[in-house]
Design a protein around this motif. Structure first.
Motif, PDB file in Angstrom:
ATOM      1  N   LYS A  30       0.857  -1.271  -0.083  1.00 26.54           N
ATOM      2  CA  LYS A  30      -0.130   0.006   0.102  1.00 26.54           C
ATOM      3  C   LYS A  30       0.902   1.170  -0.007  1.00 26.54           C
ATOM      4  O   LYS A  30       1.215   2.101   0.991  1.00 26.54           O
ATOM      5  CB  LYS A  30      -0.927   0.075   1.236  1.00 26.54           C
ATOM      6  N   THR A  31       1.143   1.574  -1.230  1.00 24.00           N
ATOM      7  CA  THR A  31       2.178   2.779  -1.117  1.00 24.00           C
ATOM      8  C   THR A  31       1.281   4.024  -1.759  1.00 24.00           C
ATOM      9  O   THR A  31       2.049   5.101  -1.649  1.00 24.00           O
ATOM     10  CB  THR A  31       3.029   2.477  -2.805  1.00 24.00           C
ATOM     11  N   VAL A  32       0.058   4.044  -1.880  1.00 33.35           N
ATOM     12  CA  VAL A  32      -0.931   5.101  -2.122  1.00 33.35           C
ATOM     13  C   VAL A  32      -1.550   5.457  -1.007  1.00 33.35           C
ATOM     14  O   VAL A  32      -2.569   4.837  -0.401  1.00 33.35           O
ATOM     15  CB  VAL A  32      -1.545   4.891  -3.258  1.00 33.35           C
ATOM     16  N   PRO A  33      -1.459   6.777  -0.314  1.00 34.31           N
ATOM     17  CA  PRO A  33      -2.178   7.008   0.863  1.00 34.31           C
ATOM     18  C   PRO A  33      -3.581   7.102   0.574  1.00 34.31           C
ATOM     19  O   PRO A  33      -4.596   6.700   1.077  1.00 34.31           O
ATOM     20  CB  PRO A  33      -1.624   8.309   1.221  1.00 34.31           C
ATOM     21  N   VAL A  34      -3.853   8.059  -0.350  1.00 30.75           N
ATOM     22  CA  VAL A  34      -5.313   8.488  -0.744  1.00 30.75           C
ATOM     23  C   VAL A  34      -5.273   7.846  -2.294  1.00 30.75           C
ATOM     24  O   VAL A  34      -4.657   8.728  -3.160  1.00 30.75           O
ATOM     25  CB  VAL A  34      -5.800   9.800  -0.528  1.00 30.75           C
ATOM     26  N   MET A  35      -6.381   7.475  -2.920  1.00 33.33           N
ATOM     27  CA  MET A  35      -6.753   7.222  -4.476  1.00 33.33           C
ATOM     28  C   MET A  35      -8.085   8.094  -4.693  1.00 33.33           C
ATOM     29  O   MET A  35      -9.170   8.018  -4.020  1.00 33.33           O
ATOM     30  CB  MET A  35      -6.831   5.810  -4.893  1.00 33.33           C
ATOM     31  N   PRO A  37     -11.212  17.935  -2.923  1.00 28.29           N
ATOM     32  CA  PRO A  37      -9.911  18.764  -2.994  1.00 28.29           C
ATOM     33  C   PRO A  37      -9.223  19.144  -1.350  1.00 28.29           C
ATOM     34  O   PRO A  37      -8.144  19.223  -1.482  1.00 28.29           O
ATOM     35  CB  PRO A  37     -10.710  20.374  -2.873  1.00 28.29           C
ATOM     36  N   LEU A  38      -9.976  18.709  -0.400  1.00 29.73           N
ATOM     37  CA  LEU A  38      -9.303  18.617   0.822  1.00 29.73           C
ATOM     38  C   LEU A  38      -8.337  17.482   1.151  1.00 29.73           C
ATOM     39  O   LEU A  38      -7.139  17.758   1.514  1.00 29.73           O
ATOM     40  CB  LEU A  38     -10.244  18.213   2.056  1.00 29.73           C
ATOM     41  N   LEU A  39      -8.442  16.461   0.633  1.00 30.16           N
ATOM     42  CA  LEU A  39      -7.694  15.403   0.471  1.00 30.16           C
ATOM     43  C   LEU A  39      -6.663  15.432  -0.312  1.00 30.16           C
ATOM     44  O   LEU A  39      -5.284  15.363  -0.021  1.00 30.16           O
ATOM     45  CB  LEU A  39      -8.384  13.936  -0.052  1.00 30.16           C
ATOM     46  N   ALA A  40      -6.852  15.947  -1.900  1.00 31.08           N
ATOM     47  CA  ALA A  40      -5.631  15.991  -2.814  1.00 31.08           C
ATOM     48  C   ALA A  40      -4.634  17.225  -2.233  1.00 31.08           C
ATOM     49  O   ALA A  40      -3.573  17.220  -2.467  1.00 31.08           O
ATOM     50  CB  ALA A  40      -6.241  16.536  -4.086  1.00 31.08           C
ATOM     51  N   GLY A  41      -5.329  18.096  -1.340  1.00 31.18           N
ATOM     52  CA  GLY A  41      -4.523  19.356  -0.910  1.00 31.18           C
ATOM     53  C   GLY A  41      -3.520  18.974   0.463  1.00 31.18           C
ATOM     54  O   GLY A  41      -2.698  19.689   0.774  1.00 31.18           O
ATOM     55  N   ASN A  42      -3.812  17.704   0.885  1.00 32.64           N
ATOM     56  CA  ASN A  42      -3.350  17.511   2.367  1.00 32.64           C
ATOM     57  C   ASN A  42      -2.604  16.171   2.088  1.00 32.64           C
ATOM     58  O   ASN A  42      -1.886  15.846   3.454  1.00 32.64           O
ATOM     59  CB  ASN A  42      -4.365  17.605   3.486  1.00 32.64           C
TER      60      ASN A  42
END
Length: 613
Positions: free
Chosen positions: A159-164, A181-186
């Motif tokens: 699991k190398t991707v925190p958020v998809m 946007p909150l997830l992509a920005g943080n």
């Protein structure tokens, strides 16, 4: 206790749309159609018919125990097939499959298909469909979304991707618009581009195993069920592929077994960063929730867990007088209950567009047309083609004296169902407001000519329209039956008694400047004089009659010959299609089949090459 008997599977013939692969549709949509067949094959011996056919011939050849008709799909490159002689064999149970969104503007076409095919039992892939179409809710059962466990499972990828971030996030998805946007920005994120389903670029999307592997490499994947609070495929695909589901709390998800902090994470958007910061700093808790979500989906939501149609088939053969089949929960088995006390429990309406529609209706009942219009416009910001909001805006137009605008709106809705979708007739409420708009424009001759244009549409406000035309023509008027439409409408408008309805019609006519009509409606005055027919309208009618006389009626579009229905452009398109089909139909079909064979051979050769390597 299961209602499914052991022994040979019943034979099911599935009249499915032609979902042949094409360059203009996303591949994952085709996979969904194939999954439907794969799921049905768990319970039935399935034969798929996806080309124009004769129902009687198909039944003679296949000898099915039950027939399933797909309907209500919003194209995306697929073709609605023509099925003839559906009434030829009444001994075969028939059920319909609504393969579309609960709010879709093809629902009226679906209900038209079902009536003309004599189908009274419907299954919907969406759990909210009965609540969105309450007049037909008693005919619907849910056949909810599911996953194919051979595709969506734990591949054991690091699991190398925190958020998809995958899937659409435009105005139909307000939760995603807030959260993505909150997830992509943080957080470091794998962001999948958003493509229109019908665009060539959609061919670049992750699909099938590639999509499942990307999910499996991700720790957390958010999704939502649109503004309609639906249970979508991603709700099951994400946890099934061993990723933690981050989503919005809805009644449907809770019925499906999802519990916050146990097998998923429910957030409202404001608390998303705090929740994820906690999970990423407590990896053992994240792993526990992820594992529980995976186990839930594989235990309850795979294609092996959707036997609802087989249950209905078995139970329908056991029914006794005074009983009916019920489904209290979209994810629970069907059962037999006493008809007089059978529970009807469609999911509670928490959909944002429905709330705006309800607010608009409340404002309209108070006489506040401006406020009502605002609420209906807000509902259209989620889905620009939402039929309930569009028809109610036509009502607002009528109340404000804008009868031509109302006619244009209602006519466009009729064209969507009869031309764009191809149904035999439109929604009865939409057709009624076409006629009401014509009365308010003073076009009584047109309304008289068209009131019976679609013979299968009866009852409801259409009966009121006939009575109003009788009064305006000085004919004897009998108070019309105040029973609902003989066919369910998608609109579920507030019911008005005939006297109240007649007064509102008179108000709308007066607002549009038709004082003589308004006076006659209110006072049973002398007959209203016939209006001068416009030369343009007479020309349209003459074209329609001439084509029928010379035997070319088959090229006529399924709308009245009036400019409001874009009759001439639609006639041109219909004529062109007819000519092309007659001249090039067979060669093009052979070419298409050849291309499909070549594609399948290339795919098979590729699989064999990968195996040998």
């Amino acid at each position: 206790m299961s209602s499914i008997s052991t022994g040979p599977k019943p034979k099911l013939v599935f009249f499915q749309w032609d979902h042949t692969p094409n360059a203009g549709a996303a591949k994952f949509l085709l996979l969904h159609m194939q999954d439907h067949v794969k799921c049905l094959s768990q319970s039935f011996d399935v034969t798929v018919v996806n080309e124009d056919c004769d129902f009687a011939e198909v039944c003679d050849r296949i000898q099915p125990d039950i027939a399933l008709f797909e309907s209500g799909y919003r194209t995306h490159g697929s073709r609605r097939i023509d099925i003839r002689n559906v009434h030829a064999d009444s001994s075969i149970p028939k059920i319909g499959l609504h393969n579309g969104d609960p709010w879709c503007d093809r629902r009226a076409g679906f209900l038209s298909d079902m009536e003309h095919w004599g189908v009274e039992t419907f299954f919907a892939i969406c759990t909210m469909t009965p609540a969105y179409t309450p007049e037909a809710a008693g005919h619907f059962f849910a056949w909810p979304n599911f996953i194919d466990p051979t595709i969506f499972h734990d591949y054991g990828i690091d699991k190398t991707v925190p958020v998809m971030l995958a899937g659409q996030s435009y105005c139909l998805y307000p939760w995603r618009q807030k959260v993505y946007p909150l997830l992509a920005g943080n957080y470091p994120s794998l962001i999948c581009p958003q493509f229109k389903y019908e665009s060539r670029a959609a061919q670049r999307m992750f699909v099938g195993e590639a999509y499942a592997r990307a999910l499996n490499a991700s720790k957390v994947v958010p999704t939502c069920g649109t503004m309609g609070k639906e249970v979508v495929r991603k709700h099951f695909e994400i946890p099934a592929a061993m990723s933690c589901l981050l989503t919005e709390r809805t009644p449907g998800l809770e019925m499906a077994g999802f519990v916050d902090g146990e097998n998923c994470i429910f957030v409202d958007g404001e608390d998303v960063l705090d929740r994820l910061d906690h999970l990423f700093s407590h990896p053992e808790e994240l792993e526990r929730i992820t594992r529980a979500g995976h186990d839930l989906v594989h235990a309850r939501h795979t294609l092996a867990h959707r036997p609802q149609m087989r249950e209905w088939y078995e139970l329908s053969r056991q029914l006794r007088p005074g009983q009916r089949i019920v489904q209290e929960n979209p994810f629970e088995p069907l059962r037999i209950a006493d008809a007089a006390h059978a529970p009807q429990r469609p999911l509670a309406i928490t959909a944002l567009d429905r709330l705006d529609i309800a607010r608009g209706d409340a404002a309209l009942s108070r006489g506040d047309v401006v406020a009502a219009r605002g609420h209906y416009d807000t509902a259209l910001t989620y889905v620009t083609y939402l039929p309930e909001a569009r028809l109610r805006l036509a009502i607002c137009d009528l109340l404000e004296g804008k009868a031509q605008a109302a006619l244009d709106r209602a006519s466009d809705l009729v064209g969507t169902t009869t031309i764009d979708y191809g149904a035999a007739d439109p929604d009865p409420a939409e057709w009624a407001f076409v006629l009401v708009s014509m009365i308010c424009l003073g076009r009584l001759a047109d309304a008289e000519r068209l009131v019976g244009w679609y013979p299968a549409l009866k009852g409801g406000e259409l009966g009121y329209v006939r009575a109003a035309l009788d009064r305006l023509a000085g004919r004897p008027v009998t108070a019309p039956d105040e029973a609902p439409f003989t066919r369910a409408s998608v609109h579920a408008l507030p019911h008005l008694g005939f006297s109240e309805w007649l007064e509102r019609l008179a108000h709308c006519a007066a607002a549009a400047g038709q004082d003589e009509i308004a006076r006659a409606l209110r006072e049973q005055a002398a007959p209203v004089g016939g209006e001068k027919r416009r030369l343009k309208v007479r020309g349209y009618t003459g074209i329609e009659r001439a084509l029928r006389v010379v035997g070319l009626g088959t090229v006529l579009p399924n709308v009245p010959p009036l400019p409001e229905f874009a009759f001439l452009p639609r006639l041109g398109r219909s004529t062109a299609r007819t000519v092309l089909r007659s001249r090039f139909g067979q060669p093009l079909n052979r070419l298409r089949q050849r291309l499909i064979a070549l594609r399948e051979n290339a795919s098979r050769d590729g699989r064999q090459h990968r195996t040998s390597v």
